[in-house]
Scaffold this active site. Sequence first.
Site, short mmCIF file in Angstrom:
data_model
loop_
_atom_site.label_atom_id
_atom_site.label_comp_id
_atom_site.label_asym_id
_atom_site.label_seq_id
_atom_site.Cartn_x
_atom_site.Cartn_y
_atom_site.Cartn_z
N ARG A 193 39.98 16.01 14.81
CA ARG A 193 40.40 17.40 14.60
C ARG A 193 39.59 18.42 15.40
NH1 ARG A 193 40.52 17.51 8.16
NH2 ARG A 193 38.93 15.93 8.46
N ASN A 230 33.70 7.92 12.46
CA ASN A 230 34.73 8.95 12.55
C ASN A 230 34.74 9.76 11.25
OD1 ASN A 230 38.28 8.95 12.13
ND2 ASN A 230 37.19 10.30 13.50
N GLY A 231 34.93 11.07 11.40
CA GLY A 231 35.01 11.93 10.21
C GLY A 231 33.99 13.03 10.24
N ASP A 232 34.46 14.27 10.33
CA ASP A 232 33.62 15.47 10.19
C ASP A 232 32.68 15.75 11.36
OD1 ASP A 232 34.86 15.59 7.76
OD2 ASP A 232 33.08 15.17 6.56
N MET A 279 45.97 10.79 17.21
CA MET A 279 46.49 11.77 16.25
C MET A 279 47.97 11.98 16.49
SD MET A 279 43.40 14.58 16.17
CE MET A 279 43.08 14.56 17.94
N GLN A 295 47.85 2.28 20.17
CA GLN A 295 47.65 2.00 18.75
C GLN A 295 48.98 1.72 18.05
OE1 GLN A 295 46.76 4.70 15.37
NE2 GLN A 295 44.68 3.89 15.51
N HIS A 300 36.63 5.51 9.62
CA HIS A 300 36.67 6.87 9.07
C HIS A 300 35.97 6.83 7.71
CE1 HIS A 300 38.69 10.88 8.55
NE2 HIS A 300 38.30 10.62 7.32
N CYS A 308 45.72 5.14 8.54
CA CYS A 308 46.57 6.31 8.26
C CYS A 308 46.84 6.43 6.77
CB CYS A 308 47.89 6.21 9.01
SG CYS A 308 48.98 7.60 8.64
#
EC number: 1.3.1.-
Length: 329
Positions: free
Chosen positions: A229, A204-206, A19, A72, A171, A102
């Site tokens: 996050r 990935n995600g949520d 991130m 990365q 993601h 991204c």
Amino acid sequence: MVKIKDIEIGEFPLLLAPMEDVSDPPFRALCKKYGADVMYTEFISSEGLIRDAAKSVQKLDIFEYERPIGIQIFGSEIDSMKQSAEICESANPDIIDINYGCPVKKVACKGAGAGILQDIPKMVSMTAEIVKSTNLPVTVKTRLGWDESSKHIVEVAERLQDVGIQAISIHGRTRKQMYKGEADWTLIAETKNNPRLHIPVFGNGDIDSPQKALEYKNKYGVDGVMIGRASIGNPWFFREVKHFVETGELLPKATLEERVKVTKEHLEFSVRWKGERLGVVEMRRHYANYFKGIENFKPTRTQLVTLDEYEEIVEVLGGIMDQYGAYVD
């Protein structure tokens, strides 16, 4: 045991997502301490590395205790990406990761990050060249597709595997979605269940609770999850997920005392690594998350984000227990 090439990373590994302006060494140190199995640096511009730009080069800093760790990189030019992979290799990471996910306009609209999802043949060619240019395992982070009409991730993952990547993190949104709406894990599962695919697939995600991590593990069959996050201001999240996946029990949330202690650790490392001025300023984005949910905290947060002296901030942090202890379970 899940492996990225020869690197063993656990039965159900938890990966810290790269991130920008968050997953720097001070933050990664805390996530490692609380259970992250694999971590990635903030994404680094290939052009910045080639030009020896100070901000890009500083992001190559990695520490032994962080291993296994991936650096990365992102960019839109194949030659630049190859060169930057070679520069990264000299920093001695365990993995080179390519950012094809991204969604930010200034990245994607130049054909880098998720922008390359509009040109899959170039994505495959670039990946093949990077794999050839390094002895390290190469992994990819990407999205389902550019938009609703181009969600080709099952085929894309297979093609990237065929040119040599060792794992893929997906993601569950398109570039067009940015971070809006709910992540769609059905195509992540379809990718994982493709009989031709034999590399690890990370979702990935949520993932915002230990319960959801276990539910998605069971429902979608992924090899591990990448957490972004939910870990900001909450490095304990990795510990909580691990414990719940292993035992089905929820750990108690971090106490206020623990939140203060870890915030101090984070600040101290930030100042040590970046210097006082930058360390203090860049730490400001974390306080609201570390002390989320505390009643009447706004005046203290205002102090924390406006003070410029390290010692003054430490003093304010030191008074939080006395001032707010009664507001927290």
